[in-house]
Design an enzyme around this catalytic site. Sequence first.
Site, PDB file in Angstrom:
ATOM      1  N   CYS A 234       0.928  -3.833   5.431  1.00 37.69           N
ATOM      2  CA  CYS A 234       1.753  -2.894   6.175  1.00 37.69           C
ATOM      3  C   CYS A 234       3.139  -3.480   6.460  1.00 37.69           C
ATOM      4  CB  CYS A 234       1.049  -2.464   7.456  1.00 37.69           C
ATOM      5  SG  CYS A 234       1.800  -1.050   8.284  1.00 37.69           S
TER       6      CYS A 234
ATOM      7  N   GLU B 298      -4.352  -0.178   2.455  1.00 37.18           N
ATOM      8  CA  GLU B 298      -4.733  -0.748   3.752  1.00 37.18           C
ATOM      9  C   GLU B 298      -5.893   0.034   4.364  1.00 37.18           C
ATOM     10  OE1 GLU B 298      -2.711  -1.662   8.137  1.00 37.18           O
ATOM     11  OE2 GLU B 298      -1.726  -0.332   6.706  1.00 37.18           O
TER      12      GLU B 298
ATOM     13  N   LYS C 103      -4.310 -10.174   8.376  1.00 38.88           N
ATOM     14  CA  LYS C 103      -2.933  -9.878   8.747  1.00 38.88           C
ATOM     15  C   LYS C 103      -2.462 -10.758   9.890  1.00 38.88           C
ATOM     16  CE  LYS C 103       0.065  -5.948   9.899  1.00 38.88           C
ATOM     17  NZ  LYS C 103       0.106  -4.520  10.266  1.00 38.88           N
TER      18      LYS C 103
END
Length: 318
Positions: free
Chosen positions: A227, A117, A175
Amino acid sequence: YGYLNTSLAGWAPVGGGFSLSFIGCLLGCLWALAITQKRLRYGLTAAGATLVIFGVGQFINDHEWTQTKPSVSQVTIVQPNTPQAMKWNRRYYESILDNLAHLSERAKPGDIIIWPEAAVPNYYHYAMDDLKPTLRRMNKQSQSLISGIPFANRATQNYHNSIAVFAGGDGLYHKQRLVPFGEYVPLEPMIRGVIDFFDLPMSNFSAGDNRQAPLWAHNQIIAPSICYEVVYPDLVARGARGSDWLLTISNDTWFGDSIGPLQHMQMAQMRALETQRYLVRGTSNGISAIVNPKGQIVGQTPQFEPAVLRGKVESRQG
């Protein structure tokens, strides 16, 4: 998640992780009733339910809910171990890219290389020129590169925490489930700037659309999550449909030397078990791992050091 390595784990592909919570509560209540009421029939009911549920769980745990496809991918996970204090300091930008490129040289021709990430601490369009030497070398070796990177949408003026395919494929994912205060600030006009905590680097992201295409690399359809998105069973299951395997990238540096990264890893294992697909997890400083469709780790890196993990990932369908 505590039932991951027990016979009850067999229920996860049928009812998801929440079904394990329900079973745990159900059996706990039955045994509590048997103990407090001190009646034989309650005890027999609790014992019978325990034997049946654990027995069926063990039986269906051996069942293959998805089928193996003929294709197998070789993945190389790069764990750069970039210190959080250095990550967004422009002084270290070149050395961060050099470290990623150096570790990636351990990959073999034809590998799918995974960076974690926000591995590249720059916006997508600005970083492309900086990555050209690395991408040129990877293209010569028929390698793919998938990396986390911030993305600035010039048309909408929105910023995203994203994952992109830079070589050997195509795809860009933004995301969807953002971390409050870490990636966006609720009631921003009122509290932004009140204390330093509300001004963390990259805390002005926008959520991506909930109907995004999967990533594609070396003829593999890959379902991405970034995440803590991997802790949402519904989100991961939706992405898994029609995908060959799962990919999650994270930066667990924020957790330090706590139990957090271990819990995060266990949650990722449950998503692999629920969807009955291989899961590849790339992190900045550990734990990076490859998980099989039974939720078992087949390879992992140590924490808090630069590392490279290479392994095979089978494609699944169904």
